[in-house]
Every structure is written in structure tokens, then in C-alpha cells.
Design an enzyme around this catalytic site. Structure first.
Site, PDB file in Angstrom:
ATOM      1  N   THR A 148      -8.878   2.433   1.093  1.00 21.07           N
ATOM      2  CA  THR A 148      -8.704   1.576   2.267  1.00 21.07           C
ATOM      3  C   THR A 148      -8.608   2.359   3.574  1.00 21.07           C
ATOM      4  OG1 THR A 148      -6.322   1.509   1.770  1.00 21.07           O
ATOM      5  CG2 THR A 148      -7.679  -0.321   0.985  1.00 21.07           C
ATOM      6  N   HIS A 149      -8.520   3.689   3.502  1.00 22.22           N
ATOM      7  CA  HIS A 149      -8.570   4.514   4.710  1.00 22.22           C
ATOM      8  C   HIS A 149     -10.001   4.676   5.223  1.00 22.22           C
ATOM      9  CE1 HIS A 149      -4.522   5.709   3.536  1.00 22.22           C
ATOM     10  NE2 HIS A 149      -4.389   6.385   4.659  1.00 22.22           N
ATOM     11  N   ASP A 157       0.858  -1.186   0.000  1.00 24.46           N
ATOM     12  CA  ASP A 157       0.000   0.000   0.000  1.00 24.46           C
ATOM     13  C   ASP A 157       0.892   1.232   0.000  1.00 24.46           C
ATOM     14  OD1 ASP A 157      -2.678   1.285   0.230  1.00 24.46           O
ATOM     15  OD2 ASP A 157      -1.831   2.049   2.093  1.00 24.46           O
ATOM     16  N   GLU A 197      -5.308   9.924   8.450  1.00 29.94           N
ATOM     17  CA  GLU A 197      -3.872   9.798   8.720  1.00 29.94           C
ATOM     18  C   GLU A 197      -3.475  10.584   9.974  1.00 29.94           C
ATOM     19  OE1 GLU A 197      -0.916   8.842   6.551  1.00 29.94           O
ATOM     20  OE2 GLU A 197      -2.200   7.477   5.441  1.00 29.94           O
TER      21      GLU A 197
END
Length: 272
Positions: free
Chosen positions: A191-192, A8, A156
Site C-alpha cells: 500500500t506504500h 495497517d 516513509e
């Protein structure tokens, strides 16, 4: 023989890997996050292809014969070229798989209205990969896409329960549903985004299903290994996991637990 590689651009692929590991714990895995060069979502096709191929080569060098691109942007912008141009150059059996096809080939199981929404990065939206793949399998399904450029930075920075996160999630969903009120299925095509699932579900009607990729990709991988015993035989089964990052390991370890649900201890992979 060697481990299964999971790649990733950063942390997001850990949400997919967590599901793969839970379903298929017997295999050995190497996870590689290219955190030093994140984000991929705003980069050109050529740049994403170059970065992804470089990391795939590193995983091959570490003994992986099968690599999963647990990144929608890499799957959208680099996978096909790697499969068609680069893999045939290897004299032995190697495979690289992505996360888009496993999701799109079963999307008809979720939608009744035949209207599907895609929430993704700008790079994935601009690639039109989801529209192309869904229409390939199901020509009658209408696809509506919404780029959510602020969602990844919020995740993040662990701002998933902040006022900013609530604002930007509401904004993106409202724009999408205003354009297509008959949508009954939403694909989280990054995918976050599963980390924002509580905020997403609180802002959509109860009849709309939200599809996360992790469980789908894990089941697809299990099916792939069952259908390809020649590849399954090349995957070692000691139940081990190694984590690598192109950033400082301490930075990776601090944030990775948020995505993976467990403490990790990564090693640094130096990019030349």
C-alpha cells in the site's frame, strides 16, 4: 453497532482508506497504524500474526465489528489464521477481511498476455500469497514476483522523487521485466507503492497496466456490505473518522498527510 476498523502496520493503509472513505463516506471509521513496530515486511509469520491479532483486538474493543487489514503483509501472514482460529471464539458476529483476495479475484480483467508481475515487500513475496490466490482463480495466469525492500523506506522518508528512488524503482522493474518480458499487468502489492506510481509508469512500456489496490478494495468492501446486510446493519453511519497510532501522534500526523491526502490528527494507542 460500531465503526469499520482499518488496520495497517503503519502509513501505507491510508492509501487504501482514502479510497474507501471516498466511495463510502457515510460510515464511521477507525484507522489504526502500528507505527511503533513497523516494518512488518521482514518479520516472521508468528510475529506478524501476533502483532496483527493484538491490533485487531484493540479495534474490536473500540466497537468495530468489521476490520479491514489494509496491509499486504498482515493479509498474507495473519489473515487466514485469524479468520479460522480466532474469530470463531467470539460469541457475536465479527469479520476480518484483507486486501489480497479482492485484487487477485479480478486480475483476469486486466491481463491479455496472462502474465502478471507482483511488486511487493519481501514478506509478501515469500508468503507466495499472490501466486496461490491467482492460481486458485485463474490457473493459466503466470505470476512473476519481485521483492522491493527499499521502496517502503524511501516512501516513509518522503524520498519519492529522489535519485535513490529513481534508481531502486528502475532496478526492481528491470529485474522483473528481464525475467518476464511478456508481462502486461503489474500489481502494486504494497500500500506504500502508489506514491511511487509516477516513477513506475515512467519506467515501463506503455502497454503495461499498473494495478493499485485502493480502488479495488473500496469497491470490494461496498460489494461485501451489499451482499451481507447483517454486517452492514452493524456499521454506524455518522460519517466520522478517528485515527490511532502506536507511535507518537505528532510523528504520525506529520507523515500521514502524504498518504491520505489530507491533514489528520491521531491519538496514541498504548500497547501493553
Amino acid at each position: 453497532m460500531g465503526p469499520i476498523g482499518i488496520f495497517d502496520s503503519g502509513f501505507g493503509g491510508l492509501t487504501v482508506f482514502k479510497e474507501i472513505k471516498a466511495l463510502l463516506p457515510q460510515y464511521d471509521y477507525i484507522y489504526l497504524g502500528d507505527n511503533a513496530r513497523v516494518p512488518y515486511g521482514t518479520r516472521s509469520y508468528e510475529t506478524v500474526y501476533h502483532y496483527t491479532l493484538e491490533c485487531v483486538h484493540h479495534l474490536f474493543d473500540k466497537g468495530c465489528r468489521l476490520v479491514i487489514l489494509a496491509c499486504n503483509t498482515a493479509s498474507a501472514k495473519a489473515l487466514r489464521t485469524i479468520q479460522q482460529r480466532d474469530l470463531p471464539l467470539y460469541p457475536d458476529l465479527r469479520r476480518v477481511l484483507g486486501v489480497i483476495r479482492p485484487t487477485t479475484e479480478i486480475i483476469d480483467q486486466f491481463t491479455v498476455s496472462k502474465q502478471v508481475g507482483i511488486l511487493a515487500t519481501s514478506g509478501t513475496v515469500n508468503s507466495q500469497s499472490y501466486s496461490i490466490e491467482i492460481h486458485k482463480f485463474f490457473p493459466t495466469i503466470e505470476v512473476y514476483q519481485e521483492a522491493c525492500p527499499m521502496w517502503v523506506p524511501l516512501v516513509e522518508n518522503n524520498e519519492i522523487d529522489s535519485e535513490g528512488a529513481r534508481y531502486f524503482v528502475q532496478q526492481s522493474i528491470q529485474r522483473l521485466l528481464t525475467r518476464a518480458p511478456a508481462i502486461d499487468t503489474l500489481i502494486l502489492a504494497c500500500t506504500h507503492y502508489p506514491l511511487l506510481l509516477p516513477l513506475i509508469k515512467a519506467r515501463i512500456p506503455s502497454h503495461i497496466q499498473v494495478v493499485s489496490q485502493g480502488p479495488i478494495v473500496a469497491k470490494s468492501l461496498a460489494d461485501y456490505l451489499h451482499r451481507h446486510p447483517e454486517m452492514e446493519a452493524l456499521c454506524t453511519t455518522n460519517g466520522t473518522t478517528q485515527f490511532f497510532t502506536t507511535e507518537k501522534p505528532e510523528n504520525f500526523d506529520e507523515k500521514a498527510a502524504l498518504f491520505y491526502g489530507a491533514h489528520v490528527q491521531a491519538m496514541q494507542l498504548e500497547l501493553v
